[in-house]
Design a protein around this motif. Structure first.
Motif, PDB file in Angstrom:
ATOM      1  N   MET A   1       0.845  -1.194   0.000  1.00 28.94           N
ATOM      2  CA  MET A   1       0.000   0.000   0.000  1.00 28.94           C
ATOM      3  C   MET A   1       0.882   1.247   0.000  1.00 28.94           C
ATOM      4  SD  MET A   1      -2.930   1.218   2.740  1.00 28.94           S
ATOM      5  CE  MET A   1      -4.052  -0.079   2.272  1.00 28.94           C
ATOM      6  N   VAL A   2       0.515   2.226  -0.817  1.00 26.38           N
ATOM      7  CA  VAL A   2       1.281   3.461  -0.913  1.00 26.38           C
ATOM      8  C   VAL A   2       0.909   4.386   0.237  1.00 26.38           C
ATOM      9  CG1 VAL A   2       1.745   5.498  -2.318  1.00 26.38           C
ATOM     10  CG2 VAL A   2       1.418   3.283  -3.420  1.00 26.38           C
ATOM     11  N   ALA A   3       1.919   4.925   0.926  1.00 27.14           N
ATOM     12  CA  ALA A   3       1.659   5.873   2.002  1.00 27.14           C
ATOM     13  C   ALA A   3       1.046   7.143   1.437  1.00 27.14           C
ATOM     14  CB  ALA A   3       2.969   6.197   2.724  1.00 27.14           C
ATOM     15  N   THR A   4       0.247   7.820   2.269  1.00 30.58           N
ATOM     16  CA  THR A   4      -0.475   9.003   1.811  1.00 30.58           C
ATOM     17  C   THR A   4       0.445  10.049   1.218  1.00 30.58           C
ATOM     18  OG1 THR A   4      -2.175   8.632   3.491  1.00 30.58           O
ATOM     19  CG2 THR A   4      -2.077  10.816   2.486  1.00 30.58           C
ATOM     20  N   ASN A   5       1.589  10.309   1.866  1.00 27.32           N
ATOM     21  CA  ASN A   5       2.474  11.363   1.383  1.00 27.32           C
ATOM     22  C   ASN A   5       3.214  10.977   0.105  1.00 27.32           C
ATOM     23  OD1 ASN A   5       4.030   9.457   2.677  1.00 27.32           O
ATOM     24  ND2 ASN A   5       5.404  10.930   3.654  1.00 27.32           N
ATOM     25  N   ASN A   6       3.157   9.692  -0.269  1.00 27.28           N
ATOM     26  CA  ASN A   6       3.792   9.243  -1.512  1.00 27.28           C
ATOM     27  C   ASN A   6       2.779   9.004  -2.629  1.00 27.28           C
ATOM     28  OD1 ASN A   6       6.430   9.235  -0.519  1.00 27.28           O
ATOM     29  ND2 ASN A   6       6.162   7.202   0.391  1.00 27.28           N
ATOM     30  N   LEU A   7       1.504   9.176  -2.320  1.00 27.82           N
ATOM     31  CA  LEU A   7       0.465   8.884  -3.307  1.00 27.82           C
ATOM     32  C   LEU A   7       0.583   9.774  -4.540  1.00 27.82           C
ATOM     33  CD1 LEU A   7      -2.105   7.524  -4.290  1.00 27.82           C
ATOM     34  CD2 LEU A   7      -3.429   9.075  -2.837  1.00 27.82           C
ATOM     35  N   LEU A   8       0.847  11.065  -4.328  1.00 27.75           N
ATOM     36  CA  LEU A   8       0.936  11.977  -5.464  1.00 27.75           C
ATOM     37  C   LEU A   8       2.123  11.634  -6.361  1.00 27.75           C
ATOM     38  CD1 LEU A   8       0.036  15.434  -3.883  1.00 27.75           C
ATOM     39  CD2 LEU A   8      -1.453  13.717  -4.913  1.00 27.75           C
ATOM     40  N   LYS A   9       3.215  11.220  -5.770  1.00 24.83           N
ATOM     41  CA  LYS A   9       4.367  10.809  -6.579  1.00 24.83           C
ATOM     42  C   LYS A   9       4.026   9.555  -7.378  1.00 24.83           C
ATOM     43  CE  LYS A   9       9.358  10.042  -6.392  1.00 24.83           C
ATOM     44  NZ  LYS A   9       9.319   9.040  -7.451  1.00 24.83           N
ATOM     45  N   GLU A  10       3.275   8.666  -6.762  1.00 26.39           N
ATOM     46  CA  GLU A  10       2.846   7.443  -7.448  1.00 26.39           C
ATOM     47  C   GLU A  10       1.994   7.790  -8.671  1.00 26.39           C
ATOM     48  OE1 GLU A  10       2.678   3.232  -7.847  1.00 26.39           O
ATOM     49  OE2 GLU A  10       3.877   4.486  -6.515  1.00 26.39           O
ATOM     50  N   ILE A  11       1.064   8.712  -8.495  1.00 29.22           N
ATOM     51  CA  ILE A  11       0.207   9.141  -9.616  1.00 29.22           C
ATOM     52  C   ILE A  11       1.039   9.837 -10.687  1.00 29.22           C
ATOM     53  CG2 ILE A  11      -1.626  10.755 -10.280  1.00 29.22           C
ATOM     54  CD1 ILE A  11      -2.966  10.137  -7.578  1.00 29.22           C
ATOM     55  N   ALA A  12       1.926  10.728 -10.266  1.00 31.63           N
ATOM     56  CA  ALA A  12       2.765  11.464 -11.216  1.00 31.63           C
ATOM     57  C   ALA A  12       3.634  10.515 -12.037  1.00 31.63           C
ATOM     58  CB  ALA A  12       3.631  12.476 -10.482  1.00 31.63           C
ATOM     59  N   ASP A  13       4.114   9.450 -11.399  1.00 33.56           N
ATOM     60  CA  ASP A  13       5.043   8.533 -12.068  1.00 33.56           C
ATOM     61  C   ASP A  13       4.360   7.439 -12.875  1.00 33.56           C
ATOM     62  OD1 ASP A  13       7.106   9.972 -10.982  1.00 33.56           O
ATOM     63  OD2 ASP A  13       7.517   8.551  -9.352  1.00 33.56           O
ATOM     64  N   THR A  14       3.174   6.985 -12.440  1.00 39.92           N
ATOM     65  CA  THR A  14       2.588   5.791 -13.066  1.00 39.92           C
ATOM     66  C   THR A  14       1.384   6.059 -13.952  1.00 39.92           C
ATOM     67  OG1 THR A  14       1.148   5.290 -11.157  1.00 39.92           O
ATOM     68  CG2 THR A  14       3.379   4.367 -11.142  1.00 39.92           C
ATOM     69  N   TRP A  15       0.728   7.217 -13.799  1.00 42.35           N
ATOM     70  CA  TRP A  15      -0.387   7.530 -14.691  1.00 42.35           C
ATOM     71  C   TRP A  15       0.172   8.049 -16.005  1.00 42.35           C
ATOM     72  CZ3 TRP A  15      -5.281  10.012 -12.080  1.00 42.35           C
ATOM     73  CH2 TRP A  15      -5.733   9.164 -11.049  1.00 42.35           C
ATOM     74  N   LYS A  16      -0.266   7.475 -17.102  1.00 41.68           N
ATOM     75  CA  LYS A  16       0.220   7.856 -18.422  1.00 41.68           C
ATOM     76  C   LYS A  16      -0.952   8.147 -19.357  1.00 41.68           C
ATOM     77  CE  LYS A  16       4.438   6.812 -17.104  1.00 41.68           C
ATOM     78  NZ  LYS A  16       5.443   7.857 -16.820  1.00 41.68           N
ATOM     79  N   LEU A  17      -0.720   9.037 -20.326  1.00 46.01           N
ATOM     80  CA  LEU A  17      -1.763   9.331 -21.318  1.00 46.01           C
ATOM     81  C   LEU A  17      -1.905   8.196 -22.308  1.00 46.01           C
ATOM     82  CD1 LEU A  17      -1.252  13.123 -22.138  1.00 46.01           C
ATOM     83  CD2 LEU A  17      -2.689  12.057 -20.403  1.00 46.01           C
ATOM     84  N   GLU A  18      -0.787   7.561 -22.649  1.00 43.15           N
ATOM     85  CA  GLU A  18      -0.808   6.463 -23.606  1.00 43.15           C
ATOM     86  C   GLU A  18      -0.978   5.139 -22.879  1.00 43.15           C
ATOM     87  OE1 GLU A  18      -0.883   6.500 -26.859  1.00 43.15           O
ATOM     88  OE2 GLU A  18      -0.795   8.668 -26.997  1.00 43.15           O
ATOM     89  N   ALA A  19      -1.998   4.377 -23.283  1.00 39.05           N
ATOM     90  CA  ALA A  19      -2.281   3.097 -22.627  1.00 39.05           C
ATOM     91  C   ALA A  19      -1.101   2.134 -22.737  1.00 39.05           C
ATOM     92  CB  ALA A  19      -3.533   2.463 -23.245  1.00 39.05           C
ATOM     93  N   LYS A  20      -0.331   2.226 -23.825  1.00 41.15           N
ATOM     94  CA  LYS A  20       0.802   1.322 -24.015  1.00 41.15           C
ATOM     95  C   LYS A  20       1.883   1.543 -22.966  1.00 41.15           C
ATOM     96  CE  LYS A  20       0.333   1.468 -29.050  1.00 41.15           C
ATOM     97  NZ  LYS A  20       1.002   1.912 -30.287  1.00 41.15           N
ATOM     98  N   GLN A  21       1.977   2.766 -22.467  1.00 39.56           N
ATOM     99  CA  GLN A  21       3.045   3.110 -21.538  1.00 39.56           C
ATOM    100  C   GLN A  21       2.634   2.929 -20.074  1.00 39.56           C
ATOM    101  OE1 GLN A  21       4.112   7.130 -22.555  1.00 39.56           O
ATOM    102  NE2 GLN A  21       4.658   6.596 -24.647  1.00 39.56           N
ATOM    103  N   GLU A  22       1.393   2.555 -19.856  1.00 37.68           N
ATOM    104  CA  GLU A  22       0.871   2.445 -18.499  1.00 37.68           C
ATOM    105  C   GLU A  22       0.724   0.987 -18.108  1.00 37.68           C
ATOM    106  OE1 GLU A  22      -2.256   5.300 -16.519  1.00 37.68           O
ATOM    107  OE2 GLU A  22      -3.310   3.702 -17.559  1.00 37.68           O
ATOM    108  N   ASN A  23       0.672   0.740 -16.792  1.00 33.04           N
ATOM    109  CA  ASN A  23       0.398  -0.597 -16.289  1.00 33.04           C
ATOM    110  C   ASN A  23      -1.097  -0.851 -16.454  1.00 33.04           C
ATOM    111  OD1 ASN A  23      -0.121  -2.929 -14.829  1.00 33.04           O
ATOM    112  ND2 ASN A  23       1.387  -2.446 -13.247  1.00 33.04           N
ATOM    113  N   ASN A  24      -1.458  -1.372 -17.634  1.00 39.12           N
ATOM    114  CA  ASN A  24      -2.860  -1.523 -17.997  1.00 39.12           C
ATOM    115  C   ASN A  24      -3.575  -2.520 -17.097  1.00 39.12           C
ATOM    116  OD1 ASN A  24      -5.053  -2.931 -19.970  1.00 39.12           O
ATOM    117  ND2 ASN A  24      -4.816  -0.761 -20.466  1.00 39.12           N
ATOM    118  N   ILE A  25      -2.871  -3.542 -16.675  1.00 39.01           N
ATOM    119  CA  ILE A  25      -3.480  -4.544 -15.798  1.00 39.01           C
ATOM    120  C   ILE A  25      -3.904  -3.903 -14.478  1.00 39.01           C
ATOM    121  CG2 ILE A  25      -3.047  -6.667 -14.507  1.00 39.01           C
ATOM    122  CD1 ILE A  25      -1.143  -7.499 -16.748  1.00 39.01           C
TER     123      ILE A  25
END
Length: 487
Positions: A1-25
């Motif tokens: 589980m991602v800690a609250t203070n690291n959640l924004l970094k997780e979103i910034a790093d793992t959310w992608k506009l292109e589906a190919k570049q994202e963890n689709n699963i």
């Protein structure tokens, strides 16, 4: 589980506009429409850029990894037509058919060849059948679709294949190389009919819009539309031939809605039974965001209610708006005003806000940050529209400059026409049909209508059935204000 203070970094790093570049699963959000595609019930997926077509496509491609228990029973092939020389397909028309149906056979041949490639990977299929098919379709990754199709359609392709007469038997080996690819299509259809099992075979056609550009002449454009029309008919034909195996043989076409709307065919009305249109409203967007935020927190955790998930990313604040900042609006509604209700828009806005806040050491995104990044998002939206509309309006950058010159968010059609015609007279724009230009901008929600004495605007993205009213004022989409320097 991602800690609250690291959640924004997780979103910034793992959310992608292109589906190919994202963890689709991890991040694929199931909607009712996608479930109908996976079941084989629907096989045409139509939607705007950024509406989720590629996400569904990538999810299908990853299905063997998604369902560990059933993955051995699922086989997928994605055919991307990005950078594909379509002229190779144009040269493979079947003279037995008239326009726009002349490419039906080549599309069926491609579908059947892909299924046979997948059959080779299926250890449940008769080993002798797989051995013969493997000579034709080695189970190598599709690195170059162009070279693959070129190989499949040459006269020399296939030194040996299963016999063609009566009941096909493995020990009936005959020459395949002397047949045309049109004749080979019938043979492959017979092989699939006789030997296919109950596994699932997905053949995905994606990025077909890569050849959709500024055509040199109407004939060239019509050739492209004929090719796409033939694909839709070929898929319908395959599904009809194997109607008792509709959950087994699943060719799926993904296409932009503006290209789909250009197809004019007497059979098109029938396709509605097999088509899904990817349309979003605020409720569906909220469910999608709640899912993604929850998975950013814990990939294996439960999906939180939207309000709970949203509060883990954003502070409970309101954004000031209007002259003097007297009006106030909650953050979600403020972001929504700048979007065209597409998942990609929200992902982009939240991603950049998360990146900024995380870099500054913040735990949650503030209203101030959301407002400060309004311009960055506006520039993103402008670039998205230019990319999407350029094939239909090559002058789109200069057309947007006209709006910047007017510098108002609400103005009359005549005011636009006067300014546009001055640009046309100076040869800054090349299309003299200003009504067509207005219609295209409305279709892509650059502009909407604003009835007199009303405080509501009508945009196509929020009402797909809306029609542009040439008697009402023009309003510019809120998300473009900053990019177009509208006061």
């Amino acid at each position: 589980m991602v800690a609250t203070n690291n959640l924004l970094k997780e979103i910034a790093d793992t959310w992608k506009l292109e589906a190919k570049q994202e963890n689709n699963i991890r991040y694929f959000f199931h909607i009712d429409e996608s479930k109908k595609v996976l079941s084989g019930e629907r096989f045409y997926v139509i939607g705007r850029k950024g509406s989720g077509k590629s996400a569904i496509s990538e999810y299908i491609l990853n299905l063997p990894k998604v369902d560990i228990e059933k993955g051995y029973n699922i086989f997928t092939e994605k055919l991307s037509f990005k950078n594909f020389p379509f002229n190779e397909l144009y040269s493979l028309g079947n003279d037995k058919y008239t326009q726009p149906n002349q490419y039906i056979t080549i599309w069926k041949y491609i579908i059947y060849s892909c299924i046979c490639r997948l059959v080779v990977k299926n250890e449940s299929i008769d080993s002798e059948v797989r051995k013969v098919l493997e000579k034709l379709y080695p189970p190598d990754p599709v690195k170059s679709l162009s070279r693959l199709i070129d190989k499949w359609t040459t006269k020399e392709f296939g030194a040996q294949i299963l016999g063609t007469g009566g009941n096909i038997k493995v020990d009936q080996i005959s020459s395949f190389q002397d047949l045309s690819w049109i004749e080979k299509t019938n043979i492959l259809e017979d092989i699939i009919e006789q030997y296919i099992d109950t596994s699932k075979y997905y053949v995905v056609f994606d990025e077909l819009d890569e050849d959709y550009r500024v055509f040199e002449n109407p004939k060239e454009q019509q050739q492209y539309i004929n090719l796409i029309t033939s694909l839709f008919k070929a898929v319908q034909d395959v599904k009809s031939i194997f109607r008792d195996k509709k959950e087994v043989i699943c060719p799926i076409v993904f296409l932009r809605d503006d290209i789909y709307n250009l197809i004019k065919d007497t059979d098109k009305n029938k396709w509605g039974d097999f088509k899904i249109s990817l349309e979003w409203d605020e409720d569906k967007i909220k469910r999608m965001l709640a899912f993604r935020i929850s998975k950013a927190i814990d990939p294996n955790g439960d999906v939180l209610p939207f309000d709970v998930a949203w509060a883990k990313v954003f502070k409970r604040e309101e954004v000031s708006m209007g002259d003097g900042g007297n009006k106030r609006m909650n953050i979600f509604d403020y972001i929504t005003l700048s979007t065209q209700l597409r998942p990609r828009d929200y992902i982009k806005y939240i991603q950049v806000c998360s990146e900024r806040t995380s870099s500054e050491g913040g735990a949650r995104i503030t209203a101030k940050t959301v407002k400060s990044l309004d311009k960055a998002f506006s520039n993103y939206l402008r670039d998205e529209i230019v990319d999407e509309v350029h094939a239909l309006l090559p002058d789109i950058i200069n057309i947007l400059s006209i709006i910047s010159q007017i510098r108002k968010w609400n103005f009359s059609i005549q005011e636009f026409k006067d300014t546009y015609n001055s640009y046309y007279k100076n040869k800054t724009v090349t299309n003299g049909n200003v009504d067509y230009v207005l219609q295209m901008m409305f279709d892509f929600s650059v502009i909407g209508n604003r009835p007199k004495n009303r405080f509501v605007s009508f945009f196509k993205y929020s009402n797909p059935e809306a029609r542009f009213n040439f008697q009402e004022n023009i309003v510019i989409h809120r998300g473009l204000f900053k990019a177009l320097q509208i006061l």
